[in-house]
Design a protein around this motif. Sequence first.
Motif, PDB file in Angstrom:
ATOM      1  N   GLY A 257       0.788  -1.235   0.000  1.00 21.01           N
ATOM      2  CA  GLY A 257       0.000   0.000   0.000  1.00 21.01           C
ATOM      3  C   GLY A 257       0.812   1.272   0.000  1.00 21.01           C
ATOM      4  O   GLY A 257       0.244   2.356   0.106  1.00 21.01           O
ATOM      5  N   VAL A 258       2.121   1.184  -0.157  1.00 23.92           N
ATOM      6  CA  VAL A 258       2.969   2.379  -0.040  1.00 23.92           C
ATOM      7  C   VAL A 258       2.689   3.399  -1.147  1.00 23.92           C
ATOM      8  O   VAL A 258       2.954   4.601  -0.985  1.00 23.92           O
ATOM      9  N   THR A 259       2.142   2.967  -2.277  1.00 21.32           N
ATOM     10  CA  THR A 259       1.915   3.894  -3.392  1.00 21.32           C
ATOM     11  C   THR A 259       0.607   4.681  -3.255  1.00 21.32           C
ATOM     12  O   THR A 259       0.333   5.564  -4.074  1.00 21.32           O
ATOM     13  N   LYS A 260      -0.196   4.382  -2.235  1.00 15.30           N
ATOM     14  CA  LYS A 260      -1.436   5.126  -2.034  1.00 15.30           C
ATOM     15  C   LYS A 260      -1.131   6.616  -1.822  1.00 15.30           C
ATOM     16  O   LYS A 260      -0.162   6.968  -1.164  1.00 15.30           O
ATOM     17  N   TYR A 261      -1.976   7.490  -2.383  1.00 16.61           N
ATOM     18  CA  TYR A 261      -1.790   8.952  -2.364  1.00 16.61           C
ATOM     19  C   TYR A 261      -0.572   9.391  -3.178  1.00 16.61           C
ATOM     20  O   TYR A 261      -0.090  10.503  -3.036  1.00 16.61           O
ATOM     21  N   ALA A 262      -0.046   8.506  -4.018  1.00 17.70           N
ATOM     22  CA  ALA A 262       1.098   8.851  -4.859  1.00 17.70           C
ATOM     23  C   ALA A 262       0.982   8.073  -6.166  1.00 17.70           C
ATOM     24  O   ALA A 262       0.156   7.167  -6.291  1.00 17.70           O
ATOM     25  N   VAL A 263       1.793   8.423  -7.137  1.00 12.37           N
ATOM     26  CA  VAL A 263       1.774   7.732  -8.426  1.00 12.37           C
ATOM     27  C   VAL A 263       2.675   6.506  -8.336  1.00 12.37           C
ATOM     28  O   VAL A 263       3.865   6.632  -8.023  1.00 12.37           O
ATOM     29  N   PRO A 264       2.141   5.298  -8.597  1.00  8.28           N
ATOM     30  CA  PRO A 264       2.983   4.096  -8.507  1.00  8.28           C
ATOM     31  C   PRO A 264       3.965   4.024  -9.667  1.00  8.28           C
ATOM     32  O   PRO A 264       3.727   4.596 -10.733  1.00  8.28           O
ATOM     33  N   PRO A 265       5.075   3.311  -9.495  1.00  4.01           N
ATOM     34  CA  PRO A 265       6.048   3.186 -10.589  1.00  4.01           C
ATOM     35  C   PRO A 265       5.540   2.236 -11.669  1.00  4.01           C
ATOM     36  O   PRO A 265       4.721   1.355 -11.405  1.00  4.01           O
ATOM     37  N   GLU A 266       6.022   2.415 -12.881  1.00  2.34           N
ATOM     38  CA  GLU A 266       5.660   1.508 -13.963  1.00  2.34           C
ATOM     39  C   GLU A 266       6.218   0.124 -13.685  1.00  2.34           C
ATOM     40  O   GLU A 266       7.308  -0.035 -13.153  1.00  2.34           O
ATOM     41  N   GLY A 267       5.436  -0.873 -14.041  1.00  2.00           N
ATOM     42  CA  GLY A 267       5.894  -2.253 -13.872  1.00  2.00           C
ATOM     43  C   GLY A 267       5.596  -2.855 -12.516  1.00  2.00           C
ATOM     44  O   GLY A 267       5.971  -4.006 -12.262  1.00  2.00           O
ATOM     45  N   LEU A 268       4.923  -2.104 -11.636  1.00  2.00           N
ATOM     46  CA  LEU A 268       4.602  -2.624 -10.300  1.00  2.00           C
ATOM     47  C   LEU A 268       3.103  -2.839 -10.180  1.00  2.00           C
ATOM     48  O   LEU A 268       2.306  -1.947 -10.479  1.00  2.00           O
ATOM     49  N   ASP A 269       2.699  -4.027  -9.743  1.00  2.22           N
ATOM     50  CA  ASP A 269       1.300  -4.300  -9.441  1.00  2.22           C
ATOM     51  C   ASP A 269       1.067  -3.893  -7.992  1.00  2.22           C
ATOM     52  O   ASP A 269       1.303  -4.666  -7.065  1.00  2.22           O
TER      53      ASP A 269
END
Length: 524
Positions: A160-172
């Motif tokens: 859940g670290v990508t919540k409130y941020a844009v996740p990196p490409e290639g990561l589910d």
Amino acid sequence: MSDKALKILVTGDVDGKFKQLFKRVDNVNKKAGPFEMLLCVGNFFSYDTETKEAWERYKQGEEEVPLPTYILGPSSEDQAQFYSDIKGCDLCENVTYLGKKGVFTGTSGLKMAYLSGCESSSPSPFAFTKSEVDALGLPLVSNSSFKGVDVLLTSQWPHGVTKYAVPPEGLDAEKAGSPLLADLSVALRPRYHFAGREGVHYERLPYRNHRVLAEGARHVTRFIGLAKVANSQKAKSLYAFNIVPMCNMSAEELNKQPTDVTECPYSFTEKKQESNSVDMSNQYFYSTKQQQNRGQKRSGGQSQERKPKRQSQSGACWFCLSSPEVEKHMVVSVGTHTYVALAKGGLVPDHVLILPIGHYQSSVDLTEEIKTEIDQYKSCLRKYFKSIGKTCILYERNFKTSHLQFQIVPVENVVTEDILEEFLRLADEHNIELNQIPSLSDLKQIISVGCPYFYVELDSGEKLLHRIKNNFPLQFGREVVATRALLDMPDRIDWRNCKSTKEEEKEMADAFRSKFAKFDPNAM
């Protein structure tokens, strides 16, 4: 101890590529050093003949390690052969295996927590369980003087670290990471959290470790995921940073909030505990409540969260709680993601606003989690006003405003039947196409992100919507509510004509807070 900044290098999964790593580290150290140490997250070893032969040369002193290097433990059974003592040991000159879990405090005062392996439901030398996470976190969070750690090292990412941020490409993002590490991150409040194993580089925006207004300000956390050493995509695998140990910093300096800070992305997962069990999440919130004497548990699993839309930094926004411009004496209730405040220059003393704590322009930008909390506030406010013989008029204007504001104005129940008629009458006078929409409709199904609109909700269930195409009277909502048929306050249409002194505003806020307390879902 001194307040001198330490220069530290961190690398992602080495996977046995020792020569490539140490050659690069040596070059960086000569050009930009000297660095104090090298920290390694993810897998340091790889199980193949080439790795074993290469590692033997370092053990025999034939090859040198340029910096004191600290690594994590194995994440699989085939890597365990390289560790002579699973509890922690020196593996060769300048390479130290920290251990399965623990806290390392250097002579500088730098406090570094670490947890090796991957999450599992059953214990093993190369995995961690909930009991081991609790064993690491509980002794720290139980100490009333605990502020957090400077660095947290883990092999896995926290879920859940990508919540409130844009996740990196290639990561589910829905599948990646460990929920237990998310819990640990909330409890330990690291200033820097490094992790590997996902094979991508990711530097997340810093996030808060406190609830705005509900708790005193704390330092932020920066999460950095690092790619594998010598990866074919040439993604960043080596990270350099400077850090002054928190024990050598003033509270003001330590807790300074950067302009791009976001809310904390994690929530503790709800788990039923045996009556005699010890649980770090319960202990963490118990400790927090002791310190602040208020607060509510975060709940819900991270996998259920939707990605947020269009959240930007607060800057000089008048309504972001992290902004120095916000008038905090007007705030009457604070939730996890939203808050309620008296309206500046309100039509009546009980004229309130519901707003998101983070920066969202309109209700169609909101995540489901924030929308749910706003709906809860709407329901509680309606119950309160109903208890004193009033009905609510709720409206939102997404036009020439940068931060969502739900305006809620109470009027006497006796005028309920006139509200809809007054909105339609004034809309006709202004040549505004104000249409009724189905009571169960969702604005997200009707309005696209970025489209300006004016929206009304009534306690009777009616909803009204106008798509703004050109100009729109900014005080239209107030103008309707101030008509003779409703409040009969034509002199209060413009909020600038309704200003009160700060002391008067404080008195009104205290009065409303007291009256609303038994309906407030976030009351102390």
